[in-house]
Design a protein around this motif. Structure first.
Motif, PDB file in Angstrom:
ATOM      1  N   THR A  29       0.858  -1.188   0.000  1.00  0.00           N
ATOM      2  CA  THR A  29       0.000   0.000   0.000  1.00  0.00           C
ATOM      3  C   THR A  29       0.896   1.241   0.000  1.00  0.00           C
ATOM      4  OG1 THR A  29      -0.089  -0.118   2.423  1.00  0.00           O
ATOM      5  CG2 THR A  29      -1.914  -1.118   1.215  1.00  0.00           C
ATOM      6  N   ARG A  30       0.357   2.366  -0.406  1.00  0.00           N
ATOM      7  CA  ARG A  30       1.159   3.571  -0.603  1.00  0.00           C
ATOM      8  C   ARG A  30       1.901   3.966   0.672  1.00  0.00           C
ATOM      9  NH1 ARG A  30      -2.981   7.013  -4.566  1.00  0.00           N
ATOM     10  NH2 ARG A  30      -3.465   5.204  -5.888  1.00  0.00           N
ATOM     11  N   ASP A  31       3.149   4.308   0.528  1.00  0.00           N
ATOM     12  CA  ASP A  31       4.085   4.675   1.607  1.00  0.00           C
ATOM     13  C   ASP A  31       4.654   3.463   2.337  1.00  0.00           C
ATOM     14  OD1 ASP A  31       3.701   7.319   1.011  1.00  0.00           O
ATOM     15  OD2 ASP A  31       2.468   7.781   2.748  1.00  0.00           O
ATOM     16  N   THR A  32       4.063   2.295   2.155  1.00  0.00           N
ATOM     17  CA  THR A  32       4.515   1.110   2.892  1.00  0.00           C
ATOM     18  C   THR A  32       5.952   0.746   2.541  1.00  0.00           C
ATOM     19  OG1 THR A  32       2.307   0.170   3.210  1.00  0.00           O
ATOM     20  CG2 THR A  32       4.149  -1.367   3.216  1.00  0.00           C
ATOM     21  N   PHE A 122      -3.010   1.969   6.925  1.00  0.00           N
ATOM     22  CA  PHE A 122      -2.457   1.241   5.781  1.00  0.00           C
ATOM     23  C   PHE A 122      -1.501   2.087   4.944  1.00  0.00           C
ATOM     24  CE2 PHE A 122      -6.156  -1.354   6.746  1.00  0.00           C
ATOM     25  CZ  PHE A 122      -5.662  -2.640   6.581  1.00  0.00           C
ATOM     26  N   MET A 123      -1.501   3.412   5.153  1.00  0.00           N
ATOM     27  CA  MET A 123      -0.622   4.278   4.367  1.00  0.00           C
ATOM     28  C   MET A 123       0.189   5.208   5.271  1.00  0.00           C
ATOM     29  SD  MET A 123      -3.286   5.182   1.282  1.00  0.00           S
ATOM     30  CE  MET A 123      -2.441   6.723   0.960  1.00  0.00           C
ATOM     31  N   GLN A 124      -0.467   6.193   5.819  1.00  0.00           N
ATOM     32  CA  GLN A 124       0.207   7.231   6.610  1.00  0.00           C
ATOM     33  C   GLN A 124       0.330   6.794   8.075  1.00  0.00           C
ATOM     34  OE1 GLN A 124      -2.428  10.502   5.852  1.00  0.00           O
ATOM     35  NE2 GLN A 124      -2.200  10.299   3.641  1.00  0.00           N
ATOM     36  N   GLN A 334     -13.629   6.977  -1.659  1.00  0.00           N
ATOM     37  CA  GLN A 334     -12.481   7.807  -1.299  1.00  0.00           C
ATOM     38  C   GLN A 334     -11.144   7.120  -1.546  1.00  0.00           C
ATOM     39  OE1 GLN A 334     -12.506   9.165   2.776  1.00  0.00           O
ATOM     40  NE2 GLN A 334     -10.613  10.339   2.571  1.00  0.00           N
ATOM     41  N   ALA A 335     -11.024   5.855  -1.117  1.00  0.00           N
ATOM     42  CA  ALA A 335      -9.708   5.199  -1.201  1.00  0.00           C
ATOM     43  C   ALA A 335      -9.795   3.724  -1.578  1.00  0.00           C
ATOM     44  CB  ALA A 335      -8.971   5.360   0.127  1.00  0.00           C
ATOM     45  N   PRO A 336     -10.429   3.409  -2.713  1.00  0.00           N
ATOM     46  CA  PRO A 336     -10.499   1.995  -3.127  1.00  0.00           C
ATOM     47  C   PRO A 336      -9.129   1.423  -3.490  1.00  0.00           C
ATOM     48  CG  PRO A 336     -11.255   3.435  -4.894  1.00  0.00           C
ATOM     49  CD  PRO A 336     -11.077   4.301  -3.676  1.00  0.00           C
ATOM     50  N   TYR A 337      -8.177   2.308  -3.803  1.00  0.00           N
ATOM     51  CA  TYR A 337      -6.835   1.865  -4.178  1.00  0.00           C
ATOM     52  C   TYR A 337      -6.114   1.166  -3.038  1.00  0.00           C
ATOM     53  CZ  TYR A 337      -6.011   6.426  -1.991  1.00  0.00           C
ATOM     54  OH  TYR A 337      -6.013   7.493  -1.122  1.00  0.00           O
ATOM     55  N   VAL A 338      -6.522   1.426  -1.789  1.00  0.00           N
ATOM     56  CA  VAL A 338      -5.876   0.768  -0.654  1.00  0.00           C
ATOM     57  C   VAL A 338      -6.098  -0.743  -0.728  1.00  0.00           C
ATOM     58  CG1 VAL A 338      -5.799   0.541   1.858  1.00  0.00           C
ATOM     59  CG2 VAL A 338      -6.071   2.802   0.818  1.00  0.00           C
ATOM     60  N   GLU A 340      -6.816  -2.421  -3.452  1.00  0.00           N
ATOM     61  CA  GLU A 340      -6.107  -2.907  -4.638  1.00  0.00           C
ATOM     62  C   GLU A 340      -4.618  -3.093  -4.340  1.00  0.00           C
ATOM     63  OE1 GLU A 340      -6.901   0.017  -7.572  1.00  0.00           O
ATOM     64  OE2 GLU A 340      -9.083  -0.283  -7.556  1.00  0.00           O
ATOM     65  N   ASP A 341      -4.029  -2.133  -3.635  1.00  0.00           N
ATOM     66  CA  ASP A 341      -2.593  -2.187  -3.339  1.00  0.00           C
ATOM     67  C   ASP A 341      -2.256  -3.209  -2.262  1.00  0.00           C
ATOM     68  OD1 ASP A 341      -2.267  -0.152  -5.158  1.00  0.00           O
ATOM     69  OD2 ASP A 341      -2.131   1.441  -3.653  1.00  0.00           O
ATOM     70  N   TYR A 342      -3.233  -3.585  -1.472  1.00  0.00           N
ATOM     71  CA  TYR A 342      -2.990  -4.474  -0.329  1.00  0.00           C
ATOM     72  C   TYR A 342      -2.321  -5.780  -0.761  1.00  0.00           C
ATOM     73  CZ  TYR A 342      -3.868  -7.278   3.861  1.00  0.00           C
ATOM     74  OH  TYR A 342      -3.710  -8.069   4.978  1.00  0.00           O
TER      75      TYR A 342
END
Length: 352
Positions: A29-32, A122-124, A334-338, A340-342
């Protein structure tokens, strides 16, 4: 009855453990990958200097110390890195709920269905940990002994993970003194409502015409953000702003005398008001109007259960509908990409 209550708590904690395992087992996930690679290369950083570590890693030194401790156990386990952070965050959230005397189950439902969980865990994740720790520091002001010492300890710990916690702790401290002043003056509930509206309006003006320039000039990082996508205008009447404002009005209208007597609730509510006002005042600066303001509006997960609990008939149903709508908007709009990235693998690089 006591056995039933303990059983309910056991079920709740078991479900939380499963959720924490899900957070710990996440993929890229982003920033991970950024956090993971700092941990993988932790011996390449200067852990004795706050400024040196921050300039090289671009994160606060508290995360560096934490990564170093985890690296003593394992140097390549993403699960071992992220699982304890999520656990500590949930413990902080539960501790705040108890200090506030809010219903834990309702708080957790609001939390898990919101971006405060999905994006901040999951990100920040540094902000996701630092904000609850800063809020926990504010609850320490209501301790009977060594309240300011406890406040300072948790505030410094929070700051070591993310600088935004300084604003949360400072705002909480100022709100603590403001609430004490108002209640000592025997301000009625209706007068407090008027004060709340005044605080909102004046905070919007101060955020827009005073704080924005000061913060950009004060912070080198914010100054850099001003020249990229983080500094873009995000709109005055965007959906999160409208939602936050409606929640503010909802709480303001349905707060009763019993809730009003809870001093910690009032502190968190005024912090929420300031956070909402910053969403509008910083609407020309994306990172301040979004991520920064959300550090203060985080308090909504703790204060909304008090308002929903007022409705004896159908209150729980209304609350569950609210949670379901929030869950849908957060996870699918808002954040379906989380999600997807998981399931993406985490790639690392090691500096030798």
């Amino acid at each position: 009855m006591k056995i039933l209550i303990k059983l309910n708590h056991l079920i709740l904690y078991f479900l939380l453990l499963l959720l924490i395992i899900v957070v710990g087992a996440r993929g890229a996930t982003r920033d991970t990958e950024i956090y993971y690679n700092i941990y993988r290369n932790i011996n390449s950083y200067d852990l004795c200097s706050f400024s040196n570590f921050y300039h090289t890693a671009q994160v606060e030194i508290g995360y560096g110390w934490y990564s170093y401790l985890i690296s003593l156990i394992s140097q390549n386990s993403s699960f071992l890195l992220f699982f304890p952070l999520s656990l500590i965050t949930f413990v902080a959230v539960l501790s705040i709920s108890r200090k506030l005397q809010a219903q834990e189950f309702l708080v957790l439902l609001l939390y898990v269905s919101s971006a405060y969980f999905l994006i901040l865990q999951f990100m920040q994740m540094r902000q996701g940990l630092a904000v609850p720790l800063a809020l926990l520091s504010i609850t320490m002001l209501f301790s009977k002994k060594y309240n300011y010492v406890k406040f300072l300890v948790f505030a410094v710990l929070a700051f070591s993970f993310h600088q935004v916690s300084f604003v949360v702790a400072l705002s909480g401290l100022l709100c603590f003194f403001l609430v004490s002043f108002l209640l000592n003056k025997n301000i009625s509930l209706n007068n407090f409502r008027a004060w709340s509206i005044f605080i909102f309006l004046i905070s919007v003006v101060i955020s827009k015409y005073v704080l924005l320039d000061i913060m950009i000039n004060f912070s080198e990082r914010l100054s850099a953000y001003a020249n990229n996508s983080y500094g873009e205008e995000i709109g005055f009447f965007r959906l999160p702003n409208i939602k936050a404002f409606l929640v503010f009005i909802f709480i303001l209208i349905f707060m009763n005398k019993k809730i009003y007597e809870n001093r910690l609730f009032l502190v968190f509510f005024i912090m929420y008001i300031i956070g909402v006002s910053m969403r509008f005042g910083f609407s020309e600066f994306a990172i301040l109007g979004g991520r920064f303001a959300s550090a203060l509006t985080f308090t909504e997960i703790f204060i909304l259960p008090f308002i929903f609990s007022r409705f004896v008939n159908g209150g729980l149903i209304i609350f569950l509908i609210y949670v379901a709508i929030q869950f849908f908007l957060t996870y699918f709009i808002q954040a379906p990409y989380v999600i997807e990235d998981y399931f993406k693998p985490i790639y690392d690089y090691v500096v030798y």
